[in-house]
Write a protein that holds these residues in place. Structure first.
Motif, mmCIF file in Angstrom:
data_model
loop_
_atom_site.group_PDB
_atom_site.id
_atom_site.type_symbol
_atom_site.label_atom_id
_atom_site.label_comp_id
_atom_site.label_asym_id
_atom_site.label_seq_id
_atom_site.Cartn_x
_atom_site.Cartn_y
_atom_site.Cartn_z
ATOM 1 N N LEU A 133 9.082 7.503 1.687
ATOM 2 C CA LEU A 133 8.892 6.058 1.517
ATOM 3 C C LEU A 133 10.247 5.355 1.600
ATOM 4 O O LEU A 133 11.217 5.791 0.964
ATOM 5 C CB LEU A 133 8.267 5.809 0.140
ATOM 6 N N ASP A 135 10.408 1.730 1.596
ATOM 7 C CA ASP A 135 10.308 0.361 1.040
ATOM 8 C C ASP A 135 10.185 0.419 -0.483
ATOM 9 O O ASP A 135 9.771 1.437 -1.042
ATOM 10 C CB ASP A 135 9.049 -0.338 1.602
ATOM 11 N N THR A 136 10.497 -0.653 -1.107
ATOM 12 C CA THR A 136 10.221 -0.760 -2.544
ATOM 13 C C THR A 136 8.734 -1.034 -2.726
ATOM 14 O O THR A 136 8.142 -1.808 -1.979
ATOM 15 C CB THR A 136 11.059 -1.906 -3.154
ATOM 16 N N LEU A 137 8.123 -0.358 -3.704
ATOM 17 C CA LEU A 137 6.677 -0.497 -3.939
ATOM 18 C C LEU A 137 6.426 -1.454 -5.102
ATOM 19 O O LEU A 137 7.042 -1.338 -6.156
ATOM 20 C CB LEU A 137 6.079 0.869 -4.303
ATOM 21 N N LYS A 138 5.551 -2.393 -4.871
ATOM 22 C CA LYS A 138 5.205 -3.353 -5.932
ATOM 23 C C LYS A 138 3.727 -3.223 -6.295
ATOM 24 O O LYS A 138 2.887 -3.068 -5.413
ATOM 25 C CB LYS A 138 5.447 -4.802 -5.436
ATOM 26 N N ARG A 139 3.444 -3.351 -7.591
ATOM 27 C CA ARG A 139 2.048 -3.470 -8.005
ATOM 28 C C ARG A 139 1.738 -4.950 -8.134
ATOM 29 O O ARG A 139 2.519 -5.704 -8.729
ATOM 30 C CB ARG A 139 1.844 -2.766 -9.363
ATOM 31 N N THR A 148 7.122 -2.766 -10.534
ATOM 32 C CA THR A 148 7.698 -2.048 -9.393
ATOM 33 C C THR A 148 7.491 -0.557 -9.636
ATOM 34 O O THR A 148 7.771 -0.055 -10.725
ATOM 35 C CB THR A 148 9.203 -2.369 -9.257
ATOM 36 N N ASP A 150 8.259 3.242 -9.132
ATOM 37 C CA ASP A 150 9.403 4.086 -8.773
ATOM 38 C C ASP A 150 9.057 4.888 -7.518
ATOM 39 O O ASP A 150 8.081 5.624 -7.487
ATOM 40 C CB ASP A 150 9.704 5.056 -9.940
ATOM 41 N N ARG A 151 9.861 4.712 -6.478
ATOM 42 C CA ARG A 151 9.526 5.375 -5.209
ATOM 43 C C ARG A 151 10.186 6.745 -5.060
ATOM 44 O O ARG A 151 9.965 7.436 -4.063
ATOM 45 C CB ARG A 151 9.919 4.491 -4.033
ATOM 46 N N ALA A 152 10.929 7.141 -6.096
ATOM 47 C CA ALA A 152 11.604 8.443 -5.996
ATOM 48 C C ALA A 152 10.570 9.542 -5.756
ATOM 49 O O ALA A 152 9.566 9.637 -6.488
ATOM 50 C CB ALA A 152 12.375 8.708 -7.272
#
Ligand SMILES: Nc1ccn([C@@H]2O[C@H](COP(=O)(O)OP(=O)(O)OP(=O)(O)O)[C@@H](O)[C@H]2O)c(=O)n1
Ligand SMILES: C[C@](O)(CO)[C@H](O)COP(=O)(O)O
Length: 225
Positions: A133, A135-139, A148, A150-152
């Motif tokens: 991934l 991009d930064t993931l937002k809820r 936000t 965590d996309r780690a």
């Protein structure tokens, strides 16, 4: 025997258009034809099994004219999970060793990715293709960001998703009775559900799924180079 199983029984609602998206033309050829050719041309793929919607028989026959390695077509089901399971049940007579399950609308699968997936299956019982991934993931709830994610360690799963045949057939059969209400959106999720160790092989962004009209435009642009 290594079988590539292509799930092509969807309706393509998110894309819309005059036909189910797998039969729309891309660079002058049906998307499904391109995907079949990408898999059938690989020297380690012995046969290709396609799952279609019963209403698409004429579209299918026209799309695959003259292609090699094709098994007699089978009909899919109401969900992608159903289609994959019906396909697995339908190829049992071939006694395959390995099966690669692939979306009909990922026509840009690269031969080196297929090679990497099959090689990995010599070491582990299950392997899928994906990309990390970026991009930064937002809820989001009602248009407002509530957090936000965590996309780690997060990857976007693609296909092919490859398995030792007996293992994934048993897993699909188990999922039907053990989790009847669960929507398993990919075959890896079913393998994970039964505790199978699934490895991830890095793919490329080119192997994207044609889901929307924008994806189709992107695919046409890619072909024009
Ligand atoms: N009942 C289903 C649903 C999907 N698929 C296949 O699974 C792949 C990935 O699914 P998706 O991109 O969601 O395709 P559609 O279900 O056709 O798209 P939509 O959800 O927009 O209708 C596609 O090759 C699709 O044909 C399938 O074989 N059987
Ligand atoms: C199988 C898949 O392509 C992996 O990302 C994805 O889950 C298919 O989802 P869809 O909603 O059926 O297109």
């Amino acid at each position: 025997m290594n079988i590539a199983m292509i799930v092509a029984a969807g309706r393509g609602y998110r894309l819309g258009g005059p036909l189910p998206k797998q039969y729309l033309t891309l660079g002058g050829q049906p998307i499904l034809r391109r995907t079949i050719m990408a898999l059938a041309s690989h020297k380690e793929i012995d046969a290709v099994q396609v799952l279609i919607h019963p209403d698409d028989t004429a579209l299918y026959e026209a799309a695959v004219e003259g292609l090699d390695k094709l098994r007699p077509v089978l009909f899919g089901g109401a969900t992608r999970q159903d289609s994959a399971r019906l396909g697995l049940e339908g190829i049992a007579g071939l006694k395959p060793e390995k099966v690669l399950i692939h979306d009909a609308v990922r026509p840009f699968i690269a031969p080196e990715t297929i090679t990497a997936v099959l090689a990995a299956l010599d070491r582990v019982p299950a392997v899928i293709v994906g990309v990390p991934l970026a991009d930064t993931l937002k809820r989001v709830e009602n248009g407002v960001i509530t957090g936000t994610v965590d996309r780690a360690g997060l990857w976007r799963a693609q296909t092919p998703q490859a398995f030792r045949y007996a293992d994934i057939l048993a897993a699909h059969r188990h999922a039907v009775v053990s989790a009847p209400g669960t929507e398993f959106t990919d075959d890896s999720m079913i393998a994970e559900h039964v505790g199978m160790r699934v490895e991830m092989v890095a793919g490329t962004e080119d192997n994207f799924k044609i889901t929307t009209a924008g994806d189709l435009a992107r695919a046409e642009f890619m072909l024009r180079g």
